[in-house]
Scaffold this active site. Sequence first.
Site, PDB file in Angstrom:
ATOM      1  N   HIS A  99       0.852  -1.201   0.000  1.00 16.53           N
ATOM      2  CA  HIS A  99       0.000   0.000   0.000  1.00 16.53           C
ATOM      3  C   HIS A  99       0.881   1.241   0.000  1.00 16.53           C
ATOM      4  O   HIS A  99       1.903   1.296   0.690  1.00 16.53           O
ATOM      5  CB  HIS A  99      -0.970   0.000   1.181  1.00 16.53           C
ATOM      6  CG  HIS A  99      -0.348   0.134   2.536  1.00 16.53           C
ATOM      7  ND1 HIS A  99      -0.133   1.347   3.150  1.00 16.53           N
ATOM      8  CD2 HIS A  99       0.111  -0.806   3.402  1.00 16.53           C
ATOM      9  CE1 HIS A  99       0.416   1.157   4.340  1.00 16.53           C
ATOM     10  NE2 HIS A  99       0.580  -0.139   4.525  1.00 16.53           N
ATOM     11  N   GLU A 145      -4.925   1.301   2.619  1.00 14.95           N
ATOM     12  CA  GLU A 145      -4.761   0.250   3.626  1.00 14.95           C
ATOM     13  C   GLU A 145      -4.856   0.822   5.024  1.00 14.95           C
ATOM     14  O   GLU A 145      -5.424   0.201   5.922  1.00 14.95           O
ATOM     15  CB  GLU A 145      -3.410  -0.442   3.442  1.00 14.95           C
ATOM     16  CG  GLU A 145      -3.215  -1.699   4.303  1.00 14.95           C
ATOM     17  CD  GLU A 145      -2.674  -1.417   5.700  1.00 14.95           C
ATOM     18  OE1 GLU A 145      -2.707  -2.326   6.546  1.00 14.95           O
ATOM     19  OE2 GLU A 145      -2.197  -0.287   5.942  1.00 14.95           O
ATOM     20  N   GLU A 146      -4.301   2.010   5.217  1.00  9.10           N
ATOM     21  CA  GLU A 146      -4.344   2.628   6.539  1.00  9.10           C
ATOM     22  C   GLU A 146      -5.767   3.007   6.938  1.00  9.10           C
ATOM     23  O   GLU A 146      -6.026   3.279   8.110  1.00  9.10           O
ATOM     24  CB  GLU A 146      -3.436   3.860   6.584  1.00  9.10           C
ATOM     25  CG  GLU A 146      -1.951   3.562   6.359  1.00  9.10           C
ATOM     26  CD  GLU A 146      -1.324   2.695   7.438  1.00  9.10           C
ATOM     27  OE1 GLU A 146      -2.007   2.376   8.434  1.00  9.10           O
ATOM     28  OE2 GLU A 146      -0.153   2.323   7.280  1.00  9.10           O
ATOM     29  N   HIS A 248       4.799   4.586  12.204  1.00  5.80           N
ATOM     30  CA  HIS A 248       3.674   5.525  12.183  1.00  5.80           C
ATOM     31  C   HIS A 248       4.025   6.877  12.814  1.00  5.80           C
ATOM     32  O   HIS A 248       3.160   7.538  13.383  1.00  5.80           O
ATOM     33  CB  HIS A 248       2.440   4.938  12.891  1.00  5.80           C
ATOM     34  CG  HIS A 248       1.649   4.007  12.024  1.00  5.80           C
ATOM     35  ND1 HIS A 248       0.386   3.548  12.360  1.00  5.80           N
ATOM     36  CD2 HIS A 248       1.917   3.449  10.818  1.00  5.80           C
ATOM     37  CE1 HIS A 248      -0.066   2.753  11.408  1.00  5.80           C
ATOM     38  NE2 HIS A 248       0.848   2.670  10.459  1.00  5.80           N
TER      39      HIS A 248
END
Length: 798
Positions: A99, A145-146, A248
């Site tokens: 992704h 995707e996140e 992240h």
Amino acid sequence: MWRTNKRDYLEHITSIGPRTTGSPENEILTVHYLLEQIKLIEVQSSSLHRISVDVQRPTGSFSIDFLGGFTSYYDNITNVVVKLEPRDGAQHAVLANCHFDSVANSPGASDDAVSCSVMLEVLRVLSTSSEALRHAVIFLFNGAEENVLQASHGFITQHPWASLIRAFINLEAAGVGGKELVFQTGPENPWLVQAYVSAAKHPFASVVAQEVFQSGIIPSDTDFRIYRDFGNIPGIDLAFIENGYIYHTKYDTADRILTDSIQRAGDNILAVLKYLATSDVLPSSSKYRHGNMVFFDVLGLFVIAYPSRVGSIINYMVVTAAVSYLGKKWLRPKQKTGNYTKDFFCGLGITLVSWFTSLVTVLIIAVFVSLIGRSLSWYNHFYVSVCLYGTAATAKIILIHTLAKRFYYMNASDRYLGEVFFDISLFVHCVSLMALTSQGLCSAFISAVWVAFPLLTKFCTRKDFKQHGAQGKFIALYLSGMFVPYLYALYLIWAVFEMFTPILGRSGTEIPPDVVLASILAGCTMILSSYFINFIYLARSTKRTMLSLTLVCVVTFLLVCSGAFFPYSSHPASPKPKRVFLQHMTRTFHDLDGNVVKRDSGIWINGFDYTGMSHITPHIPEINESIRAHCEENAPLCGFPWYLPVHFLIRKNWYLPAPEVSPGNPAHFRLVSKEQTPWDSIKLTFEATGPSHMSFYIRTHEGSTLSQWSLGNGTPVTSKGGDYFVFYSHGLQASAWRFWIEVQVLEERPEGMVTVAIAAHHLSGEEKRSSQLDALKDKFPDWTFPSAWVCTYSLFVF
């Protein structure tokens, strides 16, 4: 052959900046770059191959039990799909998935730009190869995707090429760089594991990681779930796991990922994809769907893999050998040296007591440290946890056995007691092996190792053990025999702490991380000490050892209590930041008649670890206990704009008053229609427009139930706590979001039948900023990572 400038893809993608779904950076700039590079690859490709490219923009909805359960809706998100196939076409395909989107405010180098870079290079290498493929390879560069796995769902449920896929490889990250771990396979389909074992050049895989991840104790998920649950396709899930401290965060940059890591991942993915794309098994993979596999790498050198049914046979054979060995001793007549059976079971009780008191001791220390506000003191200095909890656990075990030796076994010989306690450790691991095997857990192989090798060691050292003056030789043989289980245990323990320690810094405000870590360390101490307990009985004295361990524990404890070890770090080489979410929001509450009954604005603050704001307050005095957020009891999820339903993990929030926000693309929400259905329910149809990310919450009142809705599969799914949570996102140029819910009213109430609320999250562009938010963010010390954005929250009653 890999290109020398293979880092170019990664550096260019990350230079675009954070790539949240719906932002121009994600939907336009990254997509344009990917298509540009794919076009260049297509020009260079061999005439043996054919490349097809498709940009998919799916719309759909599904429910998922992740994070307590919620429903997801997506509209016009982006997938870039490339199919590499033989010139004459192919009826079957293997999928490679990455992704290119990232979480807000992070460049997302490891998660997951590096995987997309690897996939581009693998596409180039395969397309220019002079070796023909038997099957197609589909490369999915997914753009959401996140947003909790939305783009993969859109692809596997809607794209025409999805029907060709017989297996997949998913590339993910839970850390930055290092080795990529195979932590999920299947479901079943042992041939896939064999494919990885046969093809991967640098294997790193463990069924232990698979069973831990699938147990749900790690608050994370990947596209693997979507392909498995919605596509019914078997696959392999790989992820970088090292240095999860900066996962992240703003520190997840391209320069932190070593070229060796990219090279290693590329070698593995290329080899496995090539193997699958030329496999005889792939076309009929469904025929090979039988049983699970036991698989584990040996120090990263090679992988051992065998069917779980074979593993069960091996395990029970090991159990039989151990029981046979122990049974002979239990049944033999009473010896001059004592009653073996009685001493064995008394020793077993002493061992269990030592382990229990060891666990209680470290938990008492951990709870005390947590209560005085010194939690996570080991986060930046892992050795602190070993010196505090590891030494306490070890010292307590040694103390209990020393007391037993002195006051209970005072008439028994040292050698006899050493043999008894070796047998006790063997018995405990044997019981563990039987329990794990009976539960069908593939990770039972670890217990098999802890029974088989010590048993072999015992047979090899029995003569030396009995001979006088041969103690040195016995110890040497004993330690060499224990080398394999202890080396592998240490290898696994390293992986456990590599993954779990960073997770404990983002596991919410409700789980005391010191209690978790102390428990893990106590468990590791019990395992590692098991076959060394007999040395306590062989040794003349344990006084010095206990004093040394106690001294280290006490000194470390005093230093921790004094605050000598600060949990976080902004060191450029190895940052370990504290994560904080800041949302500048305006809330509006309406009553049953549509009137505004409450309106307020402020910056809502969430710390993602157990220490809350205790370390922040000295730097920003206005963030203290006096501004703790108040839960609106009558509103779903306490009346706050949760981005994801993690409210049960983060109950400590702070709410700092601030001026109203007025984003340029405000959310608009309205009731389109309210109608009575023939089956005596009320159907409410809503329409919402706004930024790319919105959350919708529902709470039914007493006497009402939510029976149906137009989301997911039509059956409403409650989140943890009883409210309903819907996560919504869209790409560019999305139409208004229209949906309906049906409420079954069993008993009419004056306060209405249902409360709904919508939160609009502005995660990209200038809209995500406000002057107050910027000013507060600038006050945060450099050892924090404050992720900030603007949002609005509106509540309605019907």
